[in-house]
Scaffold this motif. Structure first.
Motif, PDB file in Angstrom:
ATOM      1  N   UNK A 196      23.185  35.805 -22.904  1.00  0.00           N
ATOM      2  CA  UNK A 196      23.703  35.496 -24.196  1.00  0.00           C
ATOM      3  C   UNK A 196      25.033  34.923 -24.370  1.00  0.00           C
ATOM      4  N   UNK A 197      25.908  35.380 -23.484  1.00  0.00           N
ATOM      5  CA  UNK A 197      27.292  34.816 -23.395  1.00  0.00           C
ATOM      6  C   UNK A 197      27.466  33.489 -23.068  1.00  0.00           C
ATOM      7  N   UNK A 198      26.769  32.893 -21.908  1.00  0.00           N
ATOM      8  CA  UNK A 198      26.946  31.748 -21.067  1.00  0.00           C
ATOM      9  C   UNK A 198      26.866  30.572 -22.337  1.00  0.00           C
ATOM     10  N   UNK A 199      25.741  30.360 -22.867  1.00  0.00           N
ATOM     11  CA  UNK A 199      25.656  29.437 -23.998  1.00  0.00           C
ATOM     12  C   UNK A 199      26.699  29.289 -24.935  1.00  0.00           C
ATOM     13  N   UNK A 200      26.982  30.379 -25.209  1.00  0.00           N
ATOM     14  CA  UNK A 200      28.084  30.521 -26.429  1.00  0.00           C
ATOM     15  C   UNK A 200      29.348  29.998 -25.795  1.00  0.00           C
ATOM     16  N   UNK A 201      29.709  30.217 -24.685  1.00  0.00           N
ATOM     17  CA  UNK A 201      30.774  29.851 -23.977  1.00  0.00           C
ATOM     18  C   UNK A 201      30.756  28.387 -23.629  1.00  0.00           C
ATOM     19  N   UNK A 202      29.553  27.725 -23.067  1.00  0.00           N
ATOM     20  CA  UNK A 202      29.419  26.391 -22.940  1.00  0.00           C
ATOM     21  C   UNK A 202      29.379  25.607 -24.333  1.00  0.00           C
ATOM     22  N   UNK A 203      28.981  26.219 -25.488  1.00  0.00           N
ATOM     23  CA  UNK A 203      29.136  25.548 -26.695  1.00  0.00           C
ATOM     24  C   UNK A 203      30.503  25.613 -27.173  1.00  0.00           C
TER      25      UNK A 203
END
Length: 132
Positions: free
Chosen positions: A38-45
């Motif tokens: 859940x955190x990885x896509x938010x960080x990438x975005x």
């Protein structure tokens, strides 16, 4: 010397304890794994640069609003809210020529509102001054 019944209970307790540890470890990995996913896509975005969006000019926004009011008036020609909105938008656009028709309609529909009459007279005076 422990009896076979006691040995069985001790072995069974050890077996249950091992299963608890395995379930706890699997649960922890699942929890942390789902959190990471859940955190990885938010960080990438958040880390990607945002594309510059072309912001619409205030005038084009007002024109879009005027078109919206005109669409409403095609369906409901006597809609007071749409007529008032169209008049206000066209006044903001300083399009006094196209304000006259909806304002005259407002005066006909609401003769009790003197501010419509006054505004219509002022706009007509401005039109005659600018035409001279």
């Amino acid at each position: 010397m422990p009896s076979s019944g006691e040995e069985y209970l001790i072995a069974r307790k050890k077996q249950i304890e091992r299963r608890r540890k395995i379930v706890t470890i699997v649960s922890m990995f699942s929890f942390f794994g789902s959190t990471v996913f859940a955190i990885i896509p938010a960080i990438q975005q958040a880390s990607q640069p945002k594309p510059a969006t072309a912001s619409a000019s205030p005038e084009s926004l007002l024109q879009q609003q005027a078109q919206g009011y005109e669409l409403v008036l095609k369906r409901e020609p006597e809609n007071l809210t749409a007529l008032e909105g169209l008049v206000n938008v066209r006044l903001k656009l300083k399009d006094t020529q196209s304000v006259i028709a909806p304002l005259e309609k407002l005066v006909k529909l609401r003769p009790d509102r003197s501010n419509y009459k006054v505004l219509l007279e002022q706009i007509k005076k401005q039109q005659t001054k600018s035409n001279q």
